[in-house]
Enzyme design. Structure first.
Site, PDB file in Angstrom:
ATOM      1  N   ASP A 135      -1.251   1.388  -3.811  1.00 34.04           N
ATOM      2  CA  ASP A 135      -2.152   0.392  -4.386  1.00 34.04           C
ATOM      3  C   ASP A 135      -3.497   0.985  -4.804  1.00 34.04           C
ATOM      4  OD1 ASP A 135      -2.831   0.842  -1.715  1.00 34.04           O
ATOM      5  OD2 ASP A 135      -3.678  -1.161  -1.472  1.00 34.04           O
ATOM      6  N   ASP A 170      -5.926   2.686  -3.214  1.00 35.05           N
ATOM      7  CA  ASP A 170      -7.156   2.694  -2.419  1.00 35.05           C
ATOM      8  C   ASP A 170      -7.309   3.953  -1.569  1.00 35.05           C
ATOM      9  OD1 ASP A 170      -5.183   1.997  -0.641  1.00 35.05           O
ATOM     10  OD2 ASP A 170      -6.133   0.138   0.054  1.00 35.05           O
ATOM     11  N   ARG A 171      -6.255   4.768  -1.459  1.00 39.23           N
ATOM     12  CA  ARG A 171      -6.373   6.004  -0.678  1.00 39.23           C
ATOM     13  C   ARG A 171      -6.558   7.204  -1.602  1.00 39.23           C
ATOM     14  NH1 ARG A 171      -2.540   5.929   4.612  1.00 39.23           N
ATOM     15  NH2 ARG A 171      -2.846   3.734   5.125  1.00 39.23           N
ATOM     16  N   ASP A 212      -2.527   6.417  -3.407  1.00 46.30           N
ATOM     17  CA  ASP A 212      -1.357   5.766  -2.807  1.00 46.30           C
ATOM     18  C   ASP A 212      -0.846   4.600  -3.650  1.00 46.30           C
ATOM     19  OD1 ASP A 212      -3.443   4.003  -2.270  1.00 46.30           O
ATOM     20  OD2 ASP A 212      -2.537   3.301  -0.406  1.00 46.30           O
ATOM     21  N   SER A 220       0.787  -1.225   0.000  1.00 46.28           N
ATOM     22  CA  SER A 220       0.000   0.000   0.000  1.00 46.28           C
ATOM     23  C   SER A 220       0.820   1.276   0.000  1.00 46.28           C
ATOM     24  CB  SER A 220      -0.949  -0.032   1.190  1.00 46.28           C
ATOM     25  OG  SER A 220      -1.908   0.974   1.068  1.00 46.28           O
ATOM     26  N   HIS A 221       0.679   2.074   1.056  1.00 42.13           N
ATOM     27  CA  HIS A 221       1.338   3.377   1.090  1.00 42.13           C
ATOM     28  C   HIS A 221       2.796   3.273   1.546  1.00 42.13           C
ATOM     29  CE1 HIS A 221      -0.128   2.337   5.008  1.00 42.13           C
ATOM     30  NE2 HIS A 221       0.720   3.196   5.545  1.00 42.13           N
ATOM     31  N   LYS A 237     -11.530   0.275   0.063  1.00 43.25           N
ATOM     32  CA  LYS A 237     -11.565   1.709  -0.146  1.00 43.25           C
ATOM     33  C   LYS A 237     -11.049   1.977  -1.554  1.00 43.25           C
ATOM     34  CE  LYS A 237      -7.261   2.494   2.499  1.00 43.25           C
ATOM     35  NZ  LYS A 237      -6.928   1.329   3.324  1.00 43.25           N
TER      36      LYS A 237
HETATM   37  C1  VG1 Z   1      -3.345   2.164   8.342  1.00 47.15           C
HETATM   38  C2  VG1 Z   1      -4.518   3.104   8.503  1.00 47.15           C
HETATM   39  C3  VG1 Z   1      -5.820   2.353   8.308  1.00 47.15           C
HETATM   40  C4  VG1 Z   1      -5.808   1.658   6.944  1.00 47.15           C
HETATM   41  C5  VG1 Z   1      -4.585   0.778   6.829  1.00 47.15           C
HETATM   42  C6  VG1 Z   1      -4.448   0.137   5.479  1.00 47.15           C
HETATM   43  O1  VG1 Z   1      -3.391   1.160   9.327  1.00 47.15           O
HETATM   44  O2  VG1 Z   1      -4.492   3.709   9.761  1.00 47.15           O
HETATM   45  O3  VG1 Z   1      -6.880   3.261   8.424  1.00 47.15           O
HETATM   46  O4  VG1 Z   1      -6.956   0.884   6.776  1.00 47.15           O
HETATM   47  O5  VG1 Z   1      -3.408   1.546   7.056  1.00 47.15           O
HETATM   48  O6  VG1 Z   1      -4.426   1.100   4.473  1.00 47.15           O
HETATM   49  P1  VG1 Z   1      -2.489   1.225  10.660  1.00 47.15           P
HETATM   50  O7  VG1 Z   1      -2.767  -0.076  11.368  1.00 47.15           O
HETATM   51  O8  VG1 Z   1      -1.064   1.367  10.217  1.00 47.15           O
HETATM   52  O9  VG1 Z   1      -2.945   2.423  11.409  1.00 47.15           O
HETATM   53  V1  VG1 Z   1      -3.488   0.844   3.105  1.00 47.15           V
HETATM   54  O10 VG1 Z   1      -3.871   2.047   2.001  1.00 47.15           O
HETATM   55  O11 VG1 Z   1      -2.030   0.726   3.780  1.00 47.15           O
HETATM   56  O12 VG1 Z   1      -4.065  -0.650   2.576  1.00 47.15           O
HETATM   57 CO    CO Z   2      -3.442   1.555   0.175  1.00 49.34          CO
END
Ligand code: VG1
Ligand code: CO
Length: 542
Positions: free
Chosen positions: A278, A280-281, A276, A112-113, A375
């Site tokens: 992947d 989804d953000r 981001d 992801s990010h 998302k």
């Molecule tokens: C973070 C965010 C959460 C989100 C998750 C995955 O998790 O706070 O809201 O759903 O990332 O997003 P954490 O446990 O690090 O707070 V992504 O775009 O990384 O799939």
């Molecule tokens: Co993501």
């Protein structure tokens, strides 16, 4: 030929908030990815002959694991594998492909990010047949299996050419390389008034979308430029790169700073957005105004009926617990249900499947709806554009009117990244131990009304998820939440979520950190953040 390979278990394959995320060298250990993928298959039942979707965000090591996953899916008896061309599928697009093609599930390769590259992060996530992230019951089973696994199955076959659409066969399993964008773009055309958005662009409305050299590039190019007619060049950094160009593909005010600066200029475009790693953000910035993700959720919920896909209204809204209460007042006004879930999209799946909610969101720049079970960054951008095309007002005006009508939730998240795990766990444990003593105590003029350790009781499957964040609620509606990240790959990340509700429109123009200054000081006083982490300031403020 199908090979059964002996292996030894790893002890650290516990999925976090969103799948298993580790540094690439960890994934490159012998059989590490194979063990985890086999643990997924071993935790599932009755998938023989069914379809599996495989895709990823294009980060470093994506292509290698795609080939492994294809050969393992064939060896384990799936009937068909759908894989995105180039190994690419954004997370929301993968969710859509699973749903549209009635697949049994999908494997999404993404961190992801988190940054990508040979020494950065990689991840594997399993999504179920509704298109959403596997619920805890399944991720717990995968982790349990990974601790005892002793063999995995893989087809002894040549690599598939994933760069050309077409069909192949491995051990009787049909492998189809699909266009990663087509199904998704079609879905967006169904949900939004493309003609209205196209007319807005034709009228000179200027949009800039930063794909951050991540997976959304091909989607944004096709939809914004090709189908909606935004001028060529509106989509920046559209080539997905294995290391995201060396950047951190997190669309927030720190990592998408250049976009933010550009949007604050007098001659800025009308609308700026980013997504981001992947896809989804989302980051939403109007000329001269950053829209916080919590506000964006509330504003999209309040205006969604203006888009064709939501013209019948919403059945309800859900938000993760740390997300601000802005959406709650929209739900109240609309007279629809409001649900508060733990952090992570997997908790929205049941509510969406049961049609309790139509729109969901998280403060971490995630918004989405019942169109998929993830998302969806570009979806949020398109819904904003649809709203703007109908209302014919600026983002700034829409935001101001919303605050005036509903009040403003000043909101900020302070992250302390890569702090010592023991120190971070100790901070949370101590807060937990003091919860009962806090109500009635006063800090800097604010009285604690309630303090708890958030637990979620899923209204659909009745599962209970405990220890989802420490909440300290003050009289008057201000709030501080403390929790530890479940997506990091080194040390611990402490997240402190700070919120204050301001009903008075005359006080809606205060700079956010200033508006929250007293609560920020209280957070440190209550949890001794500086003393315990040894940090003077957060590493990231969003
Ligand atoms: C973070 C965010 C959460 C989100 C998750 C995955 O998790 O706070 O809201 O759903 O990332 O997003 P954490 O446990 O690090 O707070 V992504 O775009 O990384 O799939
Ligand atoms: Co993501």
């Amino acid at each position: 030929m199908i090979k059964t390979v002996s292996t030894t278990p790893y002890s650290d394959q516990k999925p976090g908030t969103s799948g298993l995320r580790k540094k690439v060298p960890v994934f490159q250990q012998e059989n590490y990815a194979e063990n985890f993928i086999q643990s997924i298959f071993d935790s599932l039942e009755d998938f023989a002959g069914q379809t599996l979707v495989i895709g990823g965000d294009g980060r470093y090591y994506n292509r290698e694991v795609i080939q492994i996953a294809i050969k393992m899916a064939a060896a384990n008896g799936f009937g068909q594998v759908l894989v995105g061309r180039g190994g690419i599928l954004s997370t929301p697009a993968a969710s859509n492909v699973i749903r549209k093609h009635k697949a049994f599930g999908g494997i999404i390769l993404s961190a992801s990010h988190n940054p990508g590259g040979p020494t950065e992060d990689f991840g594997i996530k399993y999504n179920i047949g509704n298109g959403g992230p596997a619920p805890e019951k399944i991720t717990d089973a995968i982790f349990a299996r990974s601790k005892v696994i002793d063999t995995y199955k893989i087809a002894d076959a040549a690599d598939i050419n994933i760069d050309i659409e077409g069909t192949h066969t491995i051990e009787g399993t049909k492998i189809t390389v699909i266009d990663p964008v087509a199904d998704y773009a079609e879905l967006m055309e169904e949900l939004f008034d493309f003609a209205a958005i196209r007319a807005m662009f034709a009228g000179g409305f200027r949009v800039v979308f930063d794909a951050m050299s991540a997976v959304t590039g091909p989607y944004a190019k096709e939809i914004l430029e090709n189908r909606l007619g935004a001028p060529k060049g509106s989509v920046l950094n559209f080539m997905p790169l294995p290391d995201f160009g060396g950047h951190h593909p997190d669309p927030n005010l720190v990592h998408a700073r250049a976009l933010y600066e550009a949007m604050m200029a007098d001659d800025a475009p009308d609308f700026g957005a980013a997504s981001d790693g992947d896809g989804d953000r989302n980051l939403i910035i109007g000329r001269g105004i950053f829209v916080t993700p919590s506000d964006s959720l509330a504003m999209l919920a309040a205006n969604a009926h203006l888009a064709p896909g939501y013209s019948k209204g919403l059945s309800g809204i859900a938000r993760s617990m740390p997300t601000s209460g802005a959406a709650d007042r929209v739900a109240e006004k609309l007279g629809i249900g409001m649900y508060e879930t733990p952090t992570g999209w997997k908790f929205f799946g049941n509510l969406l499947d049961a049609d309790k909610v139509t729109i969901c969101g998280e403060e971490s720049a995630g918004t989405g709806s019942n169109h998929v079970r993830e998302k969806d960054g570009l979806w949020a951008v398109l819904l904003w554009l649809n709203v703007l095309a109908v209302r014919k007002e600026s983002v700034l005006d829409i935001v101001r009117e919303h605050w005036a009508a509903y009040g403003r939730n000043y909101y900020s998240r302070h992250d302390y990244e890569e702090v010592d795990s023991a120190a971070a766990n100790g901070l949370i444990a101590d807060l937990r131990a003091r919860l009962a003593d806090l109500p009635g105590k006063t800090f800097g003029g604010l009285t604690v009304e309630k303090a708890d350790d958030f637990a979620y009781h899923d209204p659909i499957d009745k599962s209970v998820s405990e220890h989802q964040g420490i909440r300290i609620l003050f009289a008057g509606g201000s709030r501080i939440v403390f929790r530890l990240s479940g997506t990091g790959t080194s040390g611990a990340t402490l997240r402190v979520y700070i919120e204050r509700f301001e009903p008075d429109a005359a006080r809606h123009d205060i700079e956010t950190q200033t508006a929250l200054a007293d609560l920020i000081a209280i957070a440190d006083e209550i949890a001794d953040i500086k003393g315990r982490t040894g940090r003077d300031a957060p590493s990231v403020i969003t």
